[in-house]
Design an enzyme around this catalytic site. Structure first.
Site, mmCIF file in Angstrom:
data_model
loop_
_atom_site.group_PDB
_atom_site.id
_atom_site.type_symbol
_atom_site.label_atom_id
_atom_site.label_comp_id
_atom_site.label_asym_id
_atom_site.label_seq_id
_atom_site.Cartn_x
_atom_site.Cartn_y
_atom_site.Cartn_z
ATOM 1 N N ASP A 186 -3.038 4.781 -2.393
ATOM 2 C CA ASP A 186 -4.109 5.271 -1.516
ATOM 3 C C ASP A 186 -4.570 6.676 -1.907
ATOM 4 O O ASP A 186 -3.750 7.543 -2.246
ATOM 5 C CB ASP A 186 -3.543 5.305 -0.083
ATOM 6 C CG ASP A 186 -4.569 5.664 0.978
ATOM 7 O OD1 ASP A 186 -5.458 4.844 1.221
ATOM 8 O OD2 ASP A 186 -4.469 6.765 1.554
ATOM 9 N N HIS A 203 -11.204 -3.147 3.718
ATOM 10 C CA HIS A 203 -11.119 -2.877 5.155
ATOM 11 C C HIS A 203 -11.890 -1.620 5.569
ATOM 12 O O HIS A 203 -11.874 -1.261 6.742
ATOM 13 C CB HIS A 203 -9.644 -2.733 5.538
ATOM 14 C CG HIS A 203 -8.999 -1.588 4.816
ATOM 15 N ND1 HIS A 203 -8.781 -1.605 3.448
ATOM 16 C CD2 HIS A 203 -8.588 -0.378 5.244
ATOM 17 C CE1 HIS A 203 -8.252 -0.448 3.081
ATOM 18 N NE2 HIS A 203 -8.117 0.309 4.141
ATOM 19 N N ASP A 204 -12.513 -0.932 4.628
ATOM 20 C CA ASP A 204 -13.215 0.320 4.946
ATOM 21 C C ASP A 204 -14.738 0.194 4.947
ATOM 22 O O ASP A 204 -15.423 1.023 5.553
ATOM 23 C CB ASP A 204 -12.864 1.410 3.913
ATOM 24 C CG ASP A 204 -11.435 1.894 4.027
ATOM 25 O OD1 ASP A 204 -10.886 1.886 5.148
ATOM 26 O OD2 ASP A 204 -10.858 2.283 2.989
ATOM 27 N N ASP A 208 0.870 -1.162 0.000
ATOM 28 C CA ASP A 208 0.000 0.000 0.000
ATOM 29 C C ASP A 208 0.912 1.219 0.000
ATOM 30 O O ASP A 208 1.773 1.347 0.873
ATOM 31 C CB ASP A 208 -0.853 -0.029 1.291
ATOM 32 C CG ASP A 208 -2.242 0.511 1.077
ATOM 33 O OD1 ASP A 208 -2.351 1.606 0.507
ATOM 34 O OD2 ASP A 208 -3.210 -0.156 1.494
ATOM 35 N N GLU A 261 -6.722 3.843 -5.746
ATOM 36 C CA GLU A 261 -7.976 4.040 -5.011
ATOM 37 C C GLU A 261 -8.472 5.442 -5.362
ATOM 38 O O GLU A 261 -7.958 6.440 -4.871
ATOM 39 C CB GLU A 261 -7.748 3.931 -3.499
ATOM 40 C CG GLU A 261 -9.052 4.011 -2.739
ATOM 41 C CD GLU A 261 -8.937 4.590 -1.332
ATOM 42 O OE1 GLU A 261 -9.829 4.320 -0.519
ATOM 43 O OE2 GLU A 261 -7.977 5.335 -1.055
HETATM 44 C C1 NOJ Z 1 -8.174 4.931 2.198
HETATM 45 C C2 NOJ Z 1 -7.874 3.797 3.114
HETATM 46 O O1 NOJ Z 1 -8.401 2.619 2.555
HETATM 47 C C3 NOJ Z 1 -8.481 4.149 4.463
HETATM 48 O O2 NOJ Z 1 -8.428 3.054 5.346
HETATM 49 C C4 NOJ Z 1 -7.765 5.359 5.016
HETATM 50 O O3 NOJ Z 1 -8.410 5.794 6.192
HETATM 51 C C5 NOJ Z 1 -7.742 6.506 4.012
HETATM 52 N N1 NOJ Z 1 -7.493 6.102 2.660
HETATM 53 C C6 NOJ Z 1 -6.700 7.533 4.389
HETATM 54 O O4 NOJ Z 1 -5.410 7.047 4.097
#
Ligand code: NOJ
Ligand code: CA
Length: 435
Positions: free
Chosen positions: A179, A294-295, A88, A241
């Site tokens: 990210d 994971h979000d 990541d 992302e």
């Molecule tokens: C996306 C990540 O998947 C998330 O877990 C994170 O809080 C934010 N970006 C900030 O880095």
């Protein structure tokens, strides 16, 4: 591609926290499942305000997760088993505890006045500006106040991040999940975001939902920043992302290999919504299909337990790359989370440990797990491995069979309860509900 959330995959030393040696011990499982690669959510030193997405050193390993030697072992053994390794990369912000924040303040974004210079809001709510106690100046943070945003208009910062990319490539890494790409570059003049004219199609904090993020995010200049990452990355895989609708992906795909298809992740489990999400993303040819991470809610909790097989079939028969999240292959739903919560934004339920066997700690740890498990007797790898009709075996079968699918793809008009598409000669039909 298989997403590993390292703190929750396998603990090797009984401290209740997953670690790199634990992942090494489970590589045979990943090879058995048949995935090509795994993506590790952040493994770097971090004060854990955002559980690793607040990085305090980009070229080290979090001591709770292991050492650089462990990492080298992981990469070597993964490659021996034919598994590629993605890290990541978090280029938008560091931890406020990163030494860069004190030593190179001009690598960050500061308000030109004594206070917030505009109306930008943080993804987690409230102003995106906070006062630095040391200098008294105000800095930008798109995420938590503990995550100051880096200034991609500063060539020194760009070079520092390119060196990070090279450091990991030299250690054998095959690519990166990048990210928060849509917020990497902001308006140079720090103009106010206008009020939102229409609702944003994905989940947003209510403060963020009130604005149309045309200056704080999705700037055309982002392509230049991504090109400098690409210069350092060479032909390593870069998956972005980009938390935006598919219609906005083009400028990112000028540089990145793949972007996650978020419209699919958030689609209702009905044939019309799924078709509307899939059609435009498939047309890009470089969508990374994803149904969970994971979000956001786990698949079983979002689409319902009755639809987890259909969801898996969809994920693995769409054309192009598919990303699955650890635990989905055994049907784990959202977990209970911790009390008090570990994550301030409420994401504990998606981060609970893997369940390898039916023991009380699920074979994840011999100690006290950092987040609670969810009934390991009901969901665990060992039992599903032994049962050829299990969801786990179905995942394995789908992962194997997708290798025989050609590139052809044509969506049929959705019918209630049924989504259908042609993959070359064969017809795939997915049962849906909620139409
Ligand atoms: C996306 C990540 O998947 C998330 O877990 C994170 O809080 C934010 N970006 C900030 O880095
Ligand atoms: Ca551990």
């Amino acid at each position: 591609m298989y997403q590993i959330y390292p703190r929750s995959f396998q603990d090797s030393n009984g401290d209740g926290i997953g670690d790199l040696r634990g992942i090494v011990d489970r590589l045979d499982y990943l090879a058995w499942l048949g995935v090509d690669a795994f993506w590790l959510s952040p493994i770097y030193p971090s004060p854990l305000a955002d559980f690793g997405y607040d990085v305090s050193d980009y070229t080290e390993i979090h001591p709770q997760l292991g050492t650089l030697d462990d990492f080298d072992t992981l990469v070597e053994e993964a490659h021996q088993k034919g598994l590629r390794v993605l890290l990541d990369l978090i280029p938008c912000h560091t931890s406020i505890e990163h030494r860069w924040f004190g030593r190179h303040p001009d690598w960050y974004i500061w308000s030109p006045i004594d206070g917030p210079p505009n109306n930008w809001v943080s993804v987690f709510g409230g102003s995106a500006w906070s006062r630095d106690d040391v200098s008294g100046r105000w800095y930008l943070h798109t995420f938590y106040p503990e995550q100051p945003d880096l200034d991609w208009r500063n060539p020194e910062l760009v070079e520092a991040m390119q060196n990070v990319v090279r450091f990991w490539l030299d250690r054998g890494v095959d690519g990166f999940r990048v990210d928060a790409v849509n917020v990497l570059v902001k308006d140079a003049e720090l103009r106010d975001d206008p009020p939102a004219a229409k609702p944003f199609p994905f989940p947003l904090h209510e403060d963020a939902a009130r604005l149309d993020h045309v200056y704080s995010a999705n700037r055309p200049e982002v392509t230049g920043a991504l090109r400098s990452l690409r210069d350092a990355a060479g032909d390593a895989l870069l998956v972005g992302e980009v938390y935006l609708p598919t219609a906005e992906y083009q400028r990112y795909l000028e540089v990145l290999d793949l972007v996650f298809a978020f419209e699919l992740l958030f689609s209702a489990w009905g044939s019309a919504s799924l078709a509307a999400a899939i059609g435009p993303a498939a047309a890009l040819k470089r969508a990374a299909w994803v149904l969970s991470n994971h979000d956001f809610d786990r698949i079983a909790s979002r689409v319902g337990e009755a639809s987890v097989r259909a969801a898996a079939e969809l994920l693995f028969t769409l054309p192009g790359a598919a990303f699955m999240y650890q635990g989905d292959e055994i049907g784990l739903p959202n977990g209970p989370g911790a009390d008090p919560p570990r994550d301030r934004a409420g994401r504990d339920p998606m981060r609970h440990p893997m369940q390898w066997d039916a023991s009380p700690t699920g074979g994840f740890t011999t100690g006290e797990p950092w987040l609670p498990l969810i009934d390991p007797q009901r969901w665990n790898v060992k039992a599903q491995c032994a049962n050829p009709t299990s969801l786990l075996h179905f995942y394995r079968h789908l992962i194997q069979s997708r290798r025989n699918l050609g590139p052809g793809f044509r969506l049929r008009d959705p019918e209630p309860g049924r989504l259908a598409y042609e993959r070359d000669g064969s017809l795939v039909t997915i049962e849906t509900s909620g139409d």
